[in-house]
Write a protein that holds these residues in place. Structure first.
Motif, mmCIF file in Angstrom:
data_model
loop_
_atom_site.group_PDB
_atom_site.id
_atom_site.type_symbol
_atom_site.label_atom_id
_atom_site.label_comp_id
_atom_site.label_asym_id
_atom_site.label_seq_id
_atom_site.Cartn_x
_atom_site.Cartn_y
_atom_site.Cartn_z
ATOM 1 N N ASP A 76 0.927 -1.363 -0.479
ATOM 2 C CA ASP A 76 0.184 0.192 0.018
ATOM 3 C C ASP A 76 0.715 1.309 0.018
ATOM 4 N N HIS A 83 3.357 17.613 -4.527
ATOM 5 C CA HIS A 83 2.161 16.794 -5.218
ATOM 6 C C HIS A 83 2.253 15.360 -4.544
ATOM 7 N N VAL A 139 -0.424 14.176 -3.234
ATOM 8 C CA VAL A 139 -1.657 12.602 -3.999
ATOM 9 C C VAL A 139 -1.461 12.041 -5.974
ATOM 10 N N ARG A 140 -0.894 13.904 -6.577
ATOM 11 C CA ARG A 140 -0.692 12.153 -7.593
ATOM 12 C C ARG A 140 0.279 11.629 -7.517
ATOM 13 N N GLN A 179 0.726 9.375 -4.890
ATOM 14 C CA GLN A 179 0.322 8.441 -4.477
ATOM 15 C C GLN A 179 -0.438 6.670 -5.431
ATOM 16 N N SER A 180 -1.406 8.225 -6.465
ATOM 17 C CA SER A 180 -2.136 7.266 -7.438
ATOM 18 C C SER A 180 -1.251 6.970 -8.725
ATOM 19 N N GLU A 181 0.474 7.984 -8.807
ATOM 20 C CA GLU A 181 1.357 6.708 -9.952
ATOM 21 C C GLU A 181 1.519 5.587 -8.852
ATOM 22 N N LEU A 216 0.661 4.117 -6.646
ATOM 23 C CA LEU A 216 -1.189 2.768 -6.635
ATOM 24 C C LEU A 216 -0.975 1.858 -8.007
ATOM 25 N N VAL A 217 -0.749 2.902 -8.899
ATOM 26 C CA VAL A 217 -1.164 1.857 -10.421
ATOM 27 C C VAL A 217 -0.116 1.006 -10.132
ATOM 28 N N GLU A 275 -0.301 -1.373 -7.868
ATOM 29 C CA GLU A 275 -1.513 -2.339 -8.349
ATOM 30 C C GLU A 275 -0.852 -3.509 -9.338
#
Length: 177
Positions: A109, A146, A148-149, A151-153, A155-156, A159
Motif C-alpha cells: 500500500d 504533489h 496526491v498525484r 500516490q495515485s501514480e 498505486l497504479v 497494483e
C-alpha cells in the motif's frame, strides 16, 4: 513538479526531488548570517585587539553559513526519487551516496501523511510505502511535492506489480532441462 528523465535508466518514468519548502530555512539562514556577520564585521575596528576580531567574526559567520545554509541545500540537492515501472529508487547524500531500490512487488500500500496545514496547502507531505511482509518496516519518503498525484501514480504501479505477483504464485516452476 515531476521531471521525466532518463538519467540512470531508459525505463525511468519520472524523478521527484523533495519539496522546495525545505529550502526556506536555509535561504533565511543565508540572508540572516550575511547580514549579522557583515554588521558585526563593520562594527569591529580593523586594529582592535591585534586585528584578530574581524577575521574571527568572518570565520564564525562562514561556519554558521556552512552549517545552516550550505549543508541543508546539499542534502536537498542530493536527494532524488526515481520511479520506474517496476521499482522506486531512493538516492540520498551529496558527498557520500546511498542508493535504495524498492521493487513494487514488495509494496502492499501507499499512504500519504501531511505533517501540517502548510504541507496540505503546498501539496507536500510524506509518502509511506507499506511492505507486503509484516516483518519489514515501512519506508517513508518525507517532504515530497504533489503527494496526491504521486500516490495515485505509485498505486497504479503497485497494483500492476501485485497483479503480476498473483499471476506467478499459482504457476508451478518449469521443469529443469
Amino acid at each position: 513538479m515531476f521531471t521525466t528523465t532518463a538519467e540512470v535508466d531508459d525505463d525511468i518514468l519520472f524523478v521527484v526531488r523533495p519539496h522546495w519548502m525545505h529550502l526556506v530555512r536555509p535561504v533565511l539562514a543565508l540572508f540572516g548570517t550575511v547580514a549579522v556577520t557583515g554588521f558585526l564585521a563593520a562594527l569591529t575596528p580593523p586594529t582592535s585587539a591585534g586585528g584578530w576580531v574581524r577575521p574571527a567574526v568572518l570565520l564564525a559567520g562562514l561556519a554558521v553559513l556552512v552549517r545552516w545554509s550550505v549543508a541543508p541545500w546539499l542534502a536537498w540537492l542530493g536527494t532524488m526519487y526515481s520511479v520506474a515501472a517496476d521499482r522506486l529508487t531512493v538516492r540520498t547524500g551529496a558527498l557520500t551516496r546511498e542508493i535504495r531500490v524498492v521493487p513494487f512487488a514488495r509494496v502492499a500500500d501507499v499512504l500519504i501523511e501531511h505533517e501540517s496545514f502548510v504541507d496540505r496547502m503546498l501539496g507536500a507531505g510524506t509518502i509511506a510505502l507499506v511492505p507486503v511482509d509484516d516483518d519489514r518496516e515501512r519506508l517513508e519518503l518525507p517532504g515530497l511535492p504533489h503527494v496526491v498525484r504521486l500516490q495515485s501514480e505509485l498505486l497504479v504501479l503497485v497494483e500492476r506489480a501485485a497483479a503480476g505477483r498473483k499471476k506467478h504464485v499459482g504457476q508451478p516452476d518449469p521443469e529443469p532441462l
